[in-house]
Design a protein around this motif. Structure first.
Motif, short mmCIF file in Angstrom:
data_model
loop_
_atom_site.label_atom_id
_atom_site.label_comp_id
_atom_site.label_asym_id
_atom_site.label_seq_id
_atom_site.Cartn_x
_atom_site.Cartn_y
_atom_site.Cartn_z
N GLY A 16 -15.63 8.63 3.49
CA GLY A 16 -16.16 7.15 4.06
C GLY A 16 -16.14 6.16 3.09
N GLN A 17 -16.47 6.25 1.94
CA GLN A 17 -16.14 5.07 0.95
C GLN A 17 -14.75 4.76 0.62
N HIS A 18 -13.94 5.79 0.62
CA HIS A 18 -12.52 5.54 0.33
C HIS A 18 -11.88 4.81 1.39
N LEU A 19 -12.14 5.29 2.77
CA LEU A 19 -11.90 4.47 3.77
C LEU A 19 -12.36 3.16 4.01
N ALA A 20 -13.29 2.94 3.36
CA ALA A 20 -13.92 1.24 3.58
C ALA A 20 -13.19 0.51 2.62
N ARG A 21 -12.90 1.22 1.36
CA ARG A 21 -12.23 0.25 0.56
C ARG A 21 -10.76 0.07 0.78
N TYR A 22 -10.22 0.99 1.72
CA TYR A 22 -8.94 1.14 2.07
C TYR A 22 -8.71 -0.02 3.05
N ILE A 204 -6.32 11.89 -1.54
CA ILE A 204 -7.23 10.84 -1.00
C ILE A 204 -6.60 9.59 -0.52
N THR A 205 -5.56 9.17 -1.05
CA THR A 205 -4.71 8.01 -0.71
C THR A 205 -4.00 8.48 0.55
N ASP A 206 -3.31 9.62 0.69
CA ASP A 206 -2.61 9.99 1.97
C ASP A 206 -3.47 10.23 3.22
N PHE A 207 -4.87 10.49 2.75
CA PHE A 207 -6.00 10.80 3.81
C PHE A 207 -6.13 9.41 4.51
N CYS A 208 -6.28 8.33 3.61
CA CYS A 208 -6.57 7.00 4.09
C CYS A 208 -5.42 6.44 5.00
N ARG A 209 -4.19 6.76 4.42
CA ARG A 209 -2.99 6.26 5.00
C ARG A 209 -2.76 7.25 6.38
N ALA A 210 -3.08 8.28 6.26
CA ALA A 210 -3.11 9.04 7.68
C ALA A 210 -3.83 8.41 8.64
N VAL A 211 -5.03 8.11 8.37
CA VAL A 211 -6.17 7.56 9.32
C VAL A 211 -5.68 6.24 9.90
N GLN A 212 -4.92 5.35 8.72
CA GLN A 212 -4.21 4.14 9.39
C GLN A 212 -3.12 4.58 10.39
N GLY A 291 2.85 10.02 0.54
CA GLY A 291 3.12 9.39 -0.97
C GLY A 291 3.00 10.50 -1.99
N PHE A 292 1.99 11.54 -1.49
CA PHE A 292 1.95 12.77 -2.58
C PHE A 292 2.25 14.20 -1.97
N PRO A 293 3.57 14.24 -1.89
CA PRO A 293 4.03 15.47 -0.85
C PRO A 293 3.77 16.65 -1.82
N THR A 294 3.65 16.70 -3.21
CA THR A 294 3.63 17.93 -3.91
C THR A 294 2.19 17.87 -4.63
N CYS A 295 1.74 19.14 -4.92
CA CYS A 295 0.34 19.13 -5.70
C CYS A 295 0.33 18.59 -7.05
N GLU A 296 1.84 19.02 -7.60
CA GLU A 296 2.10 18.31 -9.04
C GLU A 296 2.15 17.05 -9.24
N MET A 297 2.43 16.30 -8.23
CA MET A 297 2.32 14.68 -8.22
C MET A 297 0.69 14.30 -8.06
N ALA A 298 0.13 14.88 -7.11
CA ALA A 298 -1.27 14.68 -6.69
C ALA A 298 -2.04 14.85 -8.11
N VAL A 299 -2.00 16.07 -8.68
CA VAL A 299 -2.78 16.48 -9.77
C VAL A 299 -2.61 15.51 -11.21
N ARG A 300 -1.37 15.25 -11.29
CA ARG A 300 -0.94 14.15 -12.46
C ARG A 300 -1.68 12.98 -12.23
N ASP A 301 -1.43 12.35 -10.68
CA ASP A 301 -2.03 11.15 -10.50
C ASP A 301 -3.52 11.08 -10.77
#
Length: 305
Positions: A16-22, A204-212, A291-301
């Motif tokens: 919820g906090q991330h959605l609000a900030r997004y 988490i960024t893709d979660f917010c983008r998916a909601v949008q 934005g982060f289709p692979t877990c390698e990208m997500a973990v690095r970020d």
């Protein structure tokens, strides 16, 4: 043109906090319904069970997102099981009553569900899609089914309804990821159990983008799998953590040791051992790009300085 309003029920937590900030920088007024609501016009107190003054916040809202539900990170005692299910079904039903009472109801209602609705999917079995997924058995599935049934039973003819079958959401400031990264730094970055169990996940960024995306997609209705398109085995996820963190110690994590640890920490090993292999077929077919289709990208970020 009036400012669009996004109402987040159970919005004081990590998601919820991330959605609000997004959504706030996108021009939305975000109103949080919470049991321990903060001060100010952007919070409304509710108990998740009964109608009250908070119902007025839904009037004319662009969207309602329901994230309310007691944590499943606990021992599955009879009392805890009842509380987990009740917190999800009662909050969903009272939101349905509130939507029905609105003269101008929210245009879209996104209600949480969980990707654990699907069966344990080991080995090379195909990933579960919305159309061809196998609904499982056990308590976590019972929770998901009760949640979605309560949502489906709410009549809302003027409101588009979407069930969010969300996988583990990875973020650096909440959820399971910070705990797993901290344990890996301390030497617990080895495969958990045999490490062959599948892990479906979402940045988490893709979660917010998916909601949008679902908020704005006029034909999106029904259940959507919210997960990245590339699940991976637990052993590969733990290897990514070790690769990024480079701990000097690596301790084994056999199943019996994790069972003991779960008992001490008052949680359940199902959260670790259930093989979750889920694919976001409807999101991809609707045109969503990750934005982060692979877990390698997500973990690095998430582990970057």
């Amino acid at each position: 043109m009036p400012q669009p309003k996004l109402v987040i029920a159970g919005g004081n937590g990590f998601l919820g906090q991330h959605l609000a900030r997004y959504f706030e920088p996108l021009g939305f007024r975000v109103v949080v319904l919470a049991r321990g609501a903060g001060a100010g016009p952007d919070y409304a107190r509710w108990d998740g069970r009964t109608l009250g003054p908070w119902v007025a916040e839904l009037e004319g809202a662009a969207a309602l997102v329901n994230l309310a539900g007691r944590t499943v990170d606990c021992r599955y005692t009879a009392a805890n099981k009842r509380a987990i299910i009740a917190s999800r079904t009662e909050s969903t039903r009272v939101l349905g009553a509130a939507v029905a009472a609105c003269a101008v109801p929210p245009r879209v209602w996104l209600n949480s569900s969980t990707a654990t609705i699907y069966a344990d999917t080991p080995g090379e079995l195909p990933a579960n899609t919305e159309a061809a997924g196998i609904i499982g058995e056990g308590f976590s599935v019972e929770v998901a089914r009760a949640w979605e049934e309560a949502f489906a039973a709410c009549p809302a003819p003027a409101t588009r309804k979407v069930a969010l079958r969300t996988a583990i959401v990875l973020g650096r400031d909440g959820g399971a990821f910070p705990v797993m990264a901290r344990l890996a730094r301390w030497g617990l970055g080895s495969p958990q159990g045999n490490g062959r169990q599948w892990m479906s996940w979402l940045h988490i960024t893709d979660f917010c983008r998916a909601v949008q995306f679902l908020l704005n997609e006029p034909t999106a209705a029904g259940a959507f799998n919210l997960c990245a398109p590339q699940p991976l085995p637990n052993r590969d996820f733990m290897a990514l953590l070790r690769q990024e963190l480079r701990p000097w110690l690596q301790l084994p994590q056999p199943e019996w040791l994790l069972e003991v640890g779960a008992f001490v920490l008052r949680t359940e090993t199902e959260l670790i051992f259930k093989s979750r292999k889920v694919y976001p077929q409807r999101m991809l077919e609707s045109g969503f790009t990750f934005g982060f289709p692979t877990c390698e990208m997500a973990v690095r970020d998430l582990l970057r300085a």
